[in-house]
Write an enzyme that holds these catalytic residues in place. Structure first.
Site, PDB file in Angstrom:
ATOM      1  N   ASN A 179       2.520   4.966 -11.070  1.00 45.02           N
ATOM      2  CA  ASN A 179       2.145   4.265 -12.291  1.00 45.02           C
ATOM      3  C   ASN A 179       0.725   4.619 -12.714  1.00 45.02           C
ATOM      4  OD1 ASN A 179       2.286   2.283 -14.431  1.00 45.02           O
ATOM      5  ND2 ASN A 179       3.816   1.222 -13.197  1.00 45.02           N
ATOM      6  N   HIS A 197     -16.927   9.652   4.850  1.00 41.91           N
ATOM      7  CA  HIS A 197     -18.281  10.193   4.814  1.00 41.91           C
ATOM      8  C   HIS A 197     -19.070   9.686   6.021  1.00 41.91           C
ATOM      9  CE1 HIS A 197     -17.826  11.874   0.807  1.00 41.91           C
ATOM     10  NE2 HIS A 197     -17.175  10.770   0.487  1.00 41.91           N
ATOM     11  N   ALA A 204       0.604  -6.432  -3.832  1.00 40.47           N
ATOM     12  CA  ALA A 204      -0.477  -6.114  -4.756  1.00 40.47           C
ATOM     13  C   ALA A 204      -1.837  -6.519  -4.200  1.00 40.47           C
ATOM     14  CB  ALA A 204      -0.229  -6.804  -6.094  1.00 40.47           C
ATOM     15  N   LYS A 226      -1.664  -7.038   6.380  1.00 39.83           N
ATOM     16  CA  LYS A 226      -0.979  -7.449   7.614  1.00 39.83           C
ATOM     17  C   LYS A 226       0.499  -7.662   7.340  1.00 39.83           C
ATOM     18  CE  LYS A 226      -4.991  -9.655   9.573  1.00 39.83           C
ATOM     19  NZ  LYS A 226      -5.725 -10.856   9.830  1.00 39.83           N
ATOM     20  N   ARG A 236       6.421 -10.335   7.244  1.00 37.13           N
ATOM     21  CA  ARG A 236       7.767 -10.553   7.772  1.00 37.13           C
ATOM     22  C   ARG A 236       8.587  -9.291   7.598  1.00 37.13           C
ATOM     23  NH1 ARG A 236      11.590 -11.344   3.738  1.00 37.13           N
ATOM     24  NH2 ARG A 236      10.800 -11.928   1.690  1.00 37.13           N
TER      25      ARG A 236
END
Length: 194
Positions: free
Chosen positions: A83, A113, A158, A178, A181
């Site tokens: 997108n 870096h 998101a 994380k 489920r």
């Protein structure tokens, strides 16, 4: 080893070489051309993308603007959707499987870096590859950091910052990202209107 091979090798090196600079300019020019074309100029846009990306399979749809550092270190499987405002800094290999959907404003980064400011100012850096498995959905605004592997069928929510590997078949989100489920048959949509 030339400077581009050193860059892809993952070892610490000087990233401020003429060879790297020229490769960056080449990719930036191709991205500029791609982003300047109308979405209705699909054939021309696809020709540019095939010349930019190391390997990309049909069908694919990458919305403008799209940015990458080199392009040649990116491999994309079929049925890919990237997108708006997808950015891939591909100092190392970025491998994207088939049937991958990436939301708007996603960044995939391979470059690291030097922490010491003197070395960083001299261009000392290294890179680690990123791998995204088949059938993955990456939500809007996700950041994927160097060295990460996202397993097949995973969904990344998101705004997540993916700092470590995510296993297959899970829903994961957050900063740092994380596992929340497993994705199961109960997630199948049953009330689809026709």
């Amino acid at each position: 080893m030339d400077s581009l091979e050193l860059m892809r090798s993952g070892c610490w090196h000087n990233g401020f070489t003429n060879e790297i600079f020229e490769a960056l300019i080449r990719a930036e020019e191709l991205c500029f051309q791609y982003n300047s074309l109308s979405p209705r100029q699909r054939d021309s846009r696809h020709d540019i993308m095939r010349g930019l990306i190391g390997r990309i399979e049909e069908p694919f749809d990458i919305h403008s603007p799209f940015h990458c550092d080199f392009g040649t270190n990116i491999t994309i499987g079929p049925n890919f959707v990237g997108n708006y405002n997808l950015t891939i800094l591909d100092e190392a290999q970025v491998t994207i499987g088939s049937n991958v959907f990436i939301g708007p404003n996603v960044g995939i980064y391979t470059v690291i870096h030097a922490l010491d400011h003197r070395q960083r100012n001299e261009g000392i850096m290294r890179s680690k590859p990123v791998t995204i498995g088949d059938n993955v959905w990456i939500g809007a605004g996700v950041t994927i950091l160097p060295g990460v592997t996202i397993g097949e069928r995973a969904v990344i929510g998101a705004g997540s910052v993916v700092t470590h590997d995510i296993p297959a078949g899970v829903l994961a989100f957050g900063n740092p990202c994380k596992v929340v489920r497993d994705i199961s048959d109960s997630d199948t949509v049953s009330d689809i209107k026709e």
